[in-house]
Design a protein around this motif. Structure first.
Motif, PDB file in Angstrom:
ATOM      1  N   ASN A 108      36.088  29.173  38.361  1.00  0.00           N
ATOM      2  CA  ASN A 108      35.362  28.013  38.862  1.00  0.00           C
ATOM      3  C   ASN A 108      35.868  27.634  40.257  1.00  0.00           C
ATOM      4  O   ASN A 108      35.075  27.389  41.167  1.00  0.00           O
ATOM      5  N   LYS A 109      37.166  27.606  40.435  1.00  0.00           N
ATOM      6  CA  LYS A 109      37.749  27.258  41.737  1.00  0.00           C
ATOM      7  C   LYS A 109      37.441  28.326  42.787  1.00  0.00           C
ATOM      8  O   LYS A 109      37.200  28.005  43.960  1.00  0.00           O
ATOM      9  N   TRP A 110      37.450  29.580  42.387  1.00  0.00           N
ATOM     10  CA  TRP A 110      37.104  30.675  43.290  1.00  0.00           C
ATOM     11  C   TRP A 110      35.657  30.487  43.753  1.00  0.00           C
ATOM     12  O   TRP A 110      35.343  30.617  44.935  1.00  0.00           O
ATOM     13  N   GLY A 111      34.782  30.158  42.815  1.00  0.00           N
ATOM     14  CA  GLY A 111      33.386  29.902  43.157  1.00  0.00           C
ATOM     15  C   GLY A 111      33.251  28.740  44.126  1.00  0.00           C
ATOM     16  O   GLY A 111      32.464  28.794  45.074  1.00  0.00           O
ATOM     17  N   ALA A 112      34.032  27.684  43.909  1.00  0.00           N
ATOM     18  CA  ALA A 112      33.982  26.530  44.799  1.00  0.00           C
ATOM     19  C   ALA A 112      34.419  26.903  46.216  1.00  0.00           C
ATOM     20  O   ALA A 112      33.828  26.440  47.200  1.00  0.00           O
ATOM     21  N   ALA A 113      35.435  27.742  46.317  1.00  0.00           N
ATOM     22  CA  ALA A 113      35.896  28.190  47.636  1.00  0.00           C
ATOM     23  C   ALA A 113      34.808  29.003  48.334  1.00  0.00           C
ATOM     24  O   ALA A 113      34.549  28.815  49.531  1.00  0.00           O
ATOM     25  N   LEU A 114      34.175  29.883  47.584  1.00  0.00           N
ATOM     26  CA  LEU A 114      33.086  30.680  48.164  1.00  0.00           C
ATOM     27  C   LEU A 114      31.916  29.791  48.591  1.00  0.00           C
ATOM     28  O   LEU A 114      31.320  29.992  49.651  1.00  0.00           O
ATOM     29  N   MET A 115      31.608  28.793  47.768  1.00  0.00           N
ATOM     30  CA  MET A 115      30.524  27.891  48.100  1.00  0.00           C
ATOM     31  C   MET A 115      30.858  27.120  49.380  1.00  0.00           C
ATOM     32  O   MET A 115      29.994  26.905  50.224  1.00  0.00           O
ATOM     33  N   GLY A 116      32.115  26.728  49.530  1.00  0.00           N
ATOM     34  CA  GLY A 116      32.543  26.038  50.740  1.00  0.00           C
ATOM     35  C   GLY A 116      32.358  26.875  51.990  1.00  0.00           C
ATOM     36  O   GLY A 116      32.177  26.346  53.086  1.00  0.00           O
ATOM     37  N   LEU A 117      32.385  28.181  51.818  1.00  0.00           N
ATOM     38  CA  LEU A 117      32.149  29.105  52.939  1.00  0.00           C
ATOM     39  C   LEU A 117      30.659  29.411  53.118  1.00  0.00           C
ATOM     40  O   LEU A 117      30.290  30.202  53.976  1.00  0.00           O
ATOM     41  N   GLY A 118      29.824  28.796  52.279  1.00  0.00           N
ATOM     42  CA  GLY A 118      28.387  29.038  52.357  1.00  0.00           C
ATOM     43  C   GLY A 118      27.943  30.309  51.665  1.00  0.00           C
ATOM     44  O   GLY A 118      26.807  30.743  51.839  1.00  0.00           O
ATOM     45  N   LYS A 119      28.812  30.894  50.860  1.00  0.00           N
ATOM     46  CA  LYS A 119      28.502  32.136  50.148  1.00  0.00           C
ATOM     47  C   LYS A 119      28.005  31.790  48.740  1.00  0.00           C
ATOM     48  O   LYS A 119      28.677  32.016  47.741  1.00  0.00           O
ATOM     49  N   TYR A 120      26.803  31.210  48.692  1.00  0.00           N
ATOM     50  CA  TYR A 120      26.264  30.688  47.441  1.00  0.00           C
ATOM     51  C   TYR A 120      26.046  31.765  46.384  1.00  0.00           C
ATOM     52  O   TYR A 120      26.371  31.561  45.218  1.00  0.00           O
ATOM     53  N   SER A 121      25.489  32.887  46.782  1.00  0.00           N
ATOM     54  CA  SER A 121      25.232  33.953  45.800  1.00  0.00           C
ATOM     55  C   SER A 121      26.522  34.465  45.185  1.00  0.00           C
ATOM     56  O   SER A 121      26.596  34.684  43.972  1.00  0.00           O
ATOM     57  N   GLU A 122      27.540  34.637  46.011  1.00  0.00           N
ATOM     58  CA  GLU A 122      28.830  35.100  45.501  1.00  0.00           C
ATOM     59  C   GLU A 122      29.474  34.048  44.606  1.00  0.00           C
ATOM     60  O   GLU A 122      30.107  34.379  43.599  1.00  0.00           O
ATOM     61  N   SER A 123      29.311  32.773  44.966  1.00  0.00           N
ATOM     62  CA  SER A 123      29.900  31.721  44.145  1.00  0.00           C
ATOM     63  C   SER A 123      29.241  31.675  42.770  1.00  0.00           C
ATOM     64  O   SER A 123      29.915  31.467  41.766  1.00  0.00           O
ATOM     65  N   ILE A 124      27.941  31.908  42.721  1.00  0.00           N
ATOM     66  CA  ILE A 124      27.217  31.904  41.453  1.00  0.00           C
ATOM     67  C   ILE A 124      27.781  32.964  40.510  1.00  0.00           C
ATOM     68  O   ILE A 124      27.902  32.729  39.305  1.00  0.00           O
TER      69      ILE A 124
END
Length: 75
Positions: A10-26
């Motif tokens: 979940n935290k890894w996804g949040a970090a990716l989302m913060g970078l704008g990497k929505y697909s990877e965060s999903i």
């Protein structure tokens, strides 16, 4: 990274989302919710990532899941 630690995904996804990497965060939120189907934060974050991709109907489903798991949940 512990491959069975839902919170870490979940935290890894949040970090990716913060970078704008929505697909990877999903991808990370999907793993987190498979490891812990009661992870309200991961479902909520997944919904936010879907909003970032303009997938509003799918986002609503994730927000509804989070609300069903915890009716008092709000961010």
């Amino acid at each position: 990274l512990n491959p069975r630690d839902a919170d870490a995904f979940n935290k890894w996804g949040a970090a990716l989302m913060g970078l704008g990497k929505y697909s990877e965060s999903i991808e990370k939120y999907e793993i987190a919710t498979k490891l812990n189907p009661q992870d309200v934060d991961a479902f909520n974050n997944w919904g936010i990532a879907l909003v970032g991709l303009g997938k509003y109907s799918e986002a609503i489903e994730k927000f509804e899941t989070a609300t069903k798991l915890n009716p008092n949940y709000s961010k």
